[in-house]
Design a protein around this motif. Structure first.
Motif, PDB file in Angstrom:
ATOM      1  N   PRO A  65       2.505   3.576   1.312  1.00 40.53           N
ATOM      2  CA  PRO A  65       3.974   3.669   1.394  1.00 40.53           C
ATOM      3  C   PRO A  65       4.490   3.914   2.811  1.00 40.53           C
ATOM      4  O   PRO A  65       5.661   3.632   3.096  1.00 40.53           O
ATOM      5  CB  PRO A  65       4.305   4.857   0.478  1.00 40.53           C
ATOM      6  CG  PRO A  65       3.129   5.005  -0.421  1.00 40.53           C
ATOM      7  CD  PRO A  65       1.946   4.588   0.396  1.00 40.53           C
ATOM      8  N   HIS A  66       3.647   4.425   3.698  1.00 42.32           N
ATOM      9  CA  HIS A  66       4.087   4.742   5.057  1.00 42.32           C
ATOM     10  C   HIS A  66       3.937   3.568   6.015  1.00 42.32           C
ATOM     11  O   HIS A  66       4.345   3.662   7.171  1.00 42.32           O
ATOM     12  CB  HIS A  66       3.296   5.950   5.576  1.00 42.32           C
ATOM     13  CG  HIS A  66       3.476   7.182   4.749  1.00 42.32           C
ATOM     14  ND1 HIS A  66       4.575   8.011   4.870  1.00 42.32           N
ATOM     15  CD2 HIS A  66       2.714   7.699   3.746  1.00 42.32           C
ATOM     16  CE1 HIS A  66       4.473   9.008   3.999  1.00 42.32           C
ATOM     17  NE2 HIS A  66       3.356   8.844   3.312  1.00 42.32           N
ATOM     18  N   ARG A  67       3.339   2.480   5.526  1.00 34.97           N
ATOM     19  CA  ARG A  67       3.208   1.251   6.318  1.00 34.97           C
ATOM     20  C   ARG A  67       2.638   1.553   7.710  1.00 34.97           C
ATOM     21  O   ARG A  67       3.179   1.154   8.734  1.00 34.97           O
ATOM     22  CB  ARG A  67       4.571   0.550   6.430  1.00 34.97           C
ATOM     23  CG  ARG A  67       5.182   0.204   5.074  1.00 34.97           C
ATOM     24  CD  ARG A  67       6.569  -0.367   5.201  1.00 34.97           C
ATOM     25  NE  ARG A  67       6.548  -1.648   5.908  1.00 34.97           N
ATOM     26  CZ  ARG A  67       7.642  -2.328   6.258  1.00 34.97           C
ATOM     27  NH1 ARG A  67       8.844  -1.822   5.967  1.00 34.97           N
ATOM     28  NH2 ARG A  67       7.539  -3.468   6.901  1.00 34.97           N
ATOM     29  N   VAL A  68       1.521   2.239   7.723  1.00 31.47           N
ATOM     30  CA  VAL A  68       0.913   2.648   8.983  1.00 31.47           C
ATOM     31  C   VAL A  68       0.380   1.439   9.749  1.00 31.47           C
ATOM     32  O   VAL A  68      -0.015   0.432   9.163  1.00 31.47           O
ATOM     33  CB  VAL A  68      -0.226   3.662   8.748  1.00 31.47           C
ATOM     34  CG1 VAL A  68       0.317   4.931   8.122  1.00 31.47           C
ATOM     35  CG2 VAL A  68      -1.324   3.058   7.885  1.00 31.47           C
ATOM     36  N   LEU A  88      -8.909  -1.701   3.278  1.00 33.03           N
ATOM     37  CA  LEU A  88      -8.078  -2.080   2.125  1.00 33.03           C
ATOM     38  C   LEU A  88      -6.643  -2.357   2.546  1.00 33.03           C
ATOM     39  O   LEU A  88      -5.966  -3.224   1.980  1.00 33.03           O
ATOM     40  CB  LEU A  88      -8.113  -0.974   1.072  1.00 33.03           C
ATOM     41  CG  LEU A  88      -9.433  -0.774   0.314  1.00 33.03           C
ATOM     42  CD1 LEU A  88      -9.345   0.445  -0.593  1.00 33.03           C
ATOM     43  CD2 LEU A  88      -9.776  -2.019  -0.502  1.00 33.03           C
ATOM     44  N   LEU A  89      -6.160  -1.626   3.560  1.00 30.23           N
ATOM     45  CA  LEU A  89      -4.787  -1.802   4.038  1.00 30.23           C
ATOM     46  C   LEU A  89      -4.668  -2.931   5.049  1.00 30.23           C
ATOM     47  O   LEU A  89      -3.558  -3.360   5.368  1.00 30.23           O
ATOM     48  CB  LEU A  89      -4.298  -0.498   4.675  1.00 30.23           C
ATOM     49  CG  LEU A  89      -4.147   0.709   3.743  1.00 30.23           C
ATOM     50  CD1 LEU A  89      -3.846   1.957   4.552  1.00 30.23           C
ATOM     51  CD2 LEU A  89      -3.066   0.467   2.705  1.00 30.23           C
ATOM     52  N   GLY A  90      -5.804  -3.355   5.602  1.00 36.46           N
ATOM     53  CA  GLY A  90      -5.776  -4.421   6.598  1.00 36.46           C
ATOM     54  C   GLY A  90      -5.235  -3.982   7.942  1.00 36.46           C
ATOM     55  O   GLY A  90      -4.612  -4.762   8.661  1.00 36.46           O
ATOM     56  N   VAL A  91      -5.498  -2.713   8.314  1.00 37.91           N
ATOM     57  CA  VAL A  91      -5.029  -2.195   9.606  1.00 37.91           C
ATOM     58  C   VAL A  91      -6.226  -1.696  10.410  1.00 37.91           C
ATOM     59  O   VAL A  91      -7.285  -1.386   9.851  1.00 37.91           O
ATOM     60  CB  VAL A  91      -3.999  -1.050   9.420  1.00 37.91           C
ATOM     61  CG1 VAL A  91      -2.772  -1.562   8.673  1.00 37.91           C
ATOM     62  CG2 VAL A  91      -4.624   0.136   8.696  1.00 37.91           C
ATOM     63  N   PRO A  92      -6.095  -1.597  11.739  1.00 35.58           N
ATOM     64  CA  PRO A  92      -7.201  -1.113  12.562  1.00 35.58           C
ATOM     65  C   PRO A  92      -7.532   0.347  12.270  1.00 35.58           C
ATOM     66  O   PRO A  92      -6.670   1.131  11.870  1.00 35.58           O
ATOM     67  CB  PRO A  92      -6.670  -1.266  13.998  1.00 35.58           C
ATOM     68  CG  PRO A  92      -5.508  -2.195  13.898  1.00 35.58           C
ATOM     69  CD  PRO A  92      -4.925  -1.998  12.545  1.00 35.58           C
TER      70      PRO A  92
END
Length: 225
Positions: A65-68, A88-92
């Motif tokens: 929800p925080h779109r980190v 899972l979120l696709g972020v570094p």
């Protein structure tokens, strides 16, 4: 390590970044309150036993929800599960290892750390000694782990007040050693070095202050010396 996490969050926020402190509900404790007192909104996820794969999904659900833009995890457990959640979120994902002589003893831990390091954008050790230990224990390429030493906020203070509290004379050099009273911190080496200087006729008066928290395994040895 907890103080480093807090200071890093404060400094990033000061620079205009949105920081979301996250930790397991059973372990965030005083650090979570410290973040709340500083105006942050720490989040928790409910961890089960250490080998539960639902850690990955629960942590990812807490962060989503925080779109980190990036996840920064500290130490073994969060380093491993943070890696999975970030994937899972696709972020570094970035890992900071603060150092422990026991974290690589078990094979499963070594396997987990190798996987986490390979699947993170960067891994930092807070000291050269920690990097050397991880390099040797895990057999990872030398370039995989970099060294970023812990910084501290630069603050001004009243040194005269502190010196009075410690009973340090104006002509004495005050030496401060901060660290748990464990053998690897080398307090006994420091004491022996000062003794050698004193025996060699050191003309500079000095006083040593050791801030060792509640103590440790070395305390009786240090007091006896």
């Amino acid at each position: 390590a907890e103080v480093v996490v807090f200071q890093l969050g404060v400094e990033l926020a000061r620079r205009g970044h949105h920081v979301v402190p996250v930790g397991p509900a059973v372990g965030i404790g005083w650090l979570g309150q410290k973040f709340r007192d500083a105006g942050f909104n720490p989040q928790v996820f409910h961890a089960r036993h250490p080998l539960d794969p639902r850690w990955f999904t629960d942590l990812a659900s807490t962060l989503r929800p925080h779109r980190v833009d990036v996840v920064h995890s500290h130490e073994f457990t969060m380093g491993v599960f943070g890696t999975g959640a970030a994937r899972l979120l696709g972020v570094p994902h970035v890992i900071t290892m603060h150092g422990s002589q026991t974290m690589t003893r078990a094979l499963r831990r070594r396997v987990a750390l190798r996987w986490a390091f390979r699947n993170s954008r960067a891994t930092a050790a807070v000291s050269l000694a920690t990097k050397v230990q991880l390099d040797a224990d895990l057999g990872v390429p030398a370039q995989q782990i970099c060294v970023i030493r812990n910084g501290i906020p630069l603050r001004t203070g009243d040194r005269a007040t502190v010196r009075r509290e410690l009973g340090v004379r104006d002509d004495e050099l005050l030496i401060l050693a901060v660290g748990n009273l464990d053998q690897r911190k080398g307090h006994l080496i420091l004491l022996k070095a000062l003794e050698k200087l004193q025996s060699a006729g050191l003309s500079q008066p000095w006083r040593l202050a050791i801030a060792g928290g509640r103590g440790g395994e070395e305390r009786p040895k240090l007091e006896a010396f």
